[in-house]
Design a protein around this motif. Sequence first.
Motif, PDB file in Angstrom:
ATOM      1  N   PRO A 107       0.838  -1.210   0.000  1.00 18.10           N
ATOM      2  CA  PRO A 107       0.000   0.000   0.000  1.00 18.10           C
ATOM      3  C   PRO A 107       0.871   1.258   0.000  1.00 18.10           C
ATOM      4  O   PRO A 107       1.858   1.342   0.730  1.00 18.10           O
ATOM      5  N   ALA A 110      -0.025   5.450  -0.208  1.00 13.52           N
ATOM      6  CA  ALA A 110      -0.897   6.628  -0.337  1.00 13.52           C
ATOM      7  C   ALA A 110      -2.284   6.278  -0.892  1.00 13.52           C
ATOM      8  O   ALA A 110      -2.760   6.895  -1.840  1.00 13.52           O
ATOM      9  N   GLY A 111      -2.920   5.258  -0.308  1.00  8.55           N
ATOM     10  CA  GLY A 111      -4.289   4.916  -0.690  1.00  8.55           C
ATOM     11  C   GLY A 111      -4.421   4.026  -1.916  1.00  8.55           C
ATOM     12  O   GLY A 111      -5.526   3.678  -2.316  1.00  8.55           O
ATOM     13  N   LYS A 112      -3.323   3.660  -2.534  1.00  6.57           N
ATOM     14  CA  LYS A 112      -3.349   2.742  -3.680  1.00  6.57           C
ATOM     15  C   LYS A 112      -2.464   1.539  -3.336  1.00  6.57           C
ATOM     16  O   LYS A 112      -1.749   1.552  -2.344  1.00  6.57           O
ATOM     17  N   VAL A 113      -2.511   0.502  -4.178  1.00  9.80           N
ATOM     18  CA  VAL A 113      -1.727  -0.704  -3.904  1.00  9.80           C
ATOM     19  C   VAL A 113      -0.858  -1.049  -5.104  1.00  9.80           C
ATOM     20  O   VAL A 113      -1.356  -1.165  -6.232  1.00  9.80           O
ATOM     21  N   LYS A 131      -8.092   3.715 -11.584  1.00  5.36           N
ATOM     22  CA  LYS A 131      -9.505   3.887 -11.949  1.00  5.36           C
ATOM     23  C   LYS A 131      -9.650   4.535 -13.324  1.00  5.36           C
ATOM     24  O   LYS A 131     -10.659   4.365 -13.994  1.00  5.36           O
ATOM     25  N   ASP A 156      -5.399   8.915 -13.654  1.00  9.48           N
ATOM     26  CA  ASP A 156      -5.240   8.801 -12.201  1.00  9.48           C
ATOM     27  C   ASP A 156      -3.803   9.125 -11.796  1.00  9.48           C
ATOM     28  O   ASP A 156      -2.854   8.595 -12.389  1.00  9.48           O
ATOM     29  N   PHE A 186      -0.743   9.047  -8.864  1.00 10.28           N
ATOM     30  CA  PHE A 186      -0.352   8.162  -7.774  1.00 10.28           C
ATOM     31  C   PHE A 186       1.059   8.500  -7.335  1.00 10.28           C
ATOM     32  O   PHE A 186       1.862   9.028  -8.102  1.00 10.28           O
ATOM     33  N   GLU A 187       1.327   8.195  -6.078  1.00  8.39           N
ATOM     34  CA  GLU A 187       2.652   8.410  -5.514  1.00  8.39           C
ATOM     35  C   GLU A 187       3.524   7.203  -5.842  1.00  8.39           C
ATOM     36  O   GLU A 187       3.082   6.061  -5.702  1.00  8.39           O
TER      37      GLU A 187
END
Length: 157
Positions: free
Chosen positions: A94, A96-99, A120, A124, A126-127
């Motif tokens: 995981p 920052a809210g994503k995997v 999504k 999108d 992402f970190e």
Amino acid sequence: MGLEIERKFLVDPEKWNAFAKPEGTPYQQGYLVNEKGKTIRVRIAGSKAFITIKGATTGFTRKEYEYEIPLQDGHELLESFALQGTVKTRYRIPVAGKVFEVDEFKGENEGLIVAEIELKSESDLFEKPDFLAEEVTHDPRYYNSNLATSPFSFWKK
């Protein structure tokens, strides 16, 4: 309609080895159909089995349909019908809210470590964790279906 929107990155082995990882899950997968633009894969992931149908990739997106099947059926399908396959350990990280799903390949793909993130939408944000290296989303050599037929260890270095 099932869609998979995915980005793929190589992993820096030194940084990955220093990273505190959770326990990984062993994966064995084989392909019943492995053609350009469509694959049908059977996967054993720990104590579960799945059949997955994937279409051609456009951008970062492709059609994907995945269904859990009985574990015994998964083993029988791999043994009786799989053309080629791959073996790996998958780690779910995981960030920052994503995997990120990080795969350490075994067998003929030993030495290859790849991270994937499902999104999504293609836009999108992402970190990126420190262990990520070069993005290989658009390099088909890194598709699992291609690693089954042209393993990493056979590539010219």
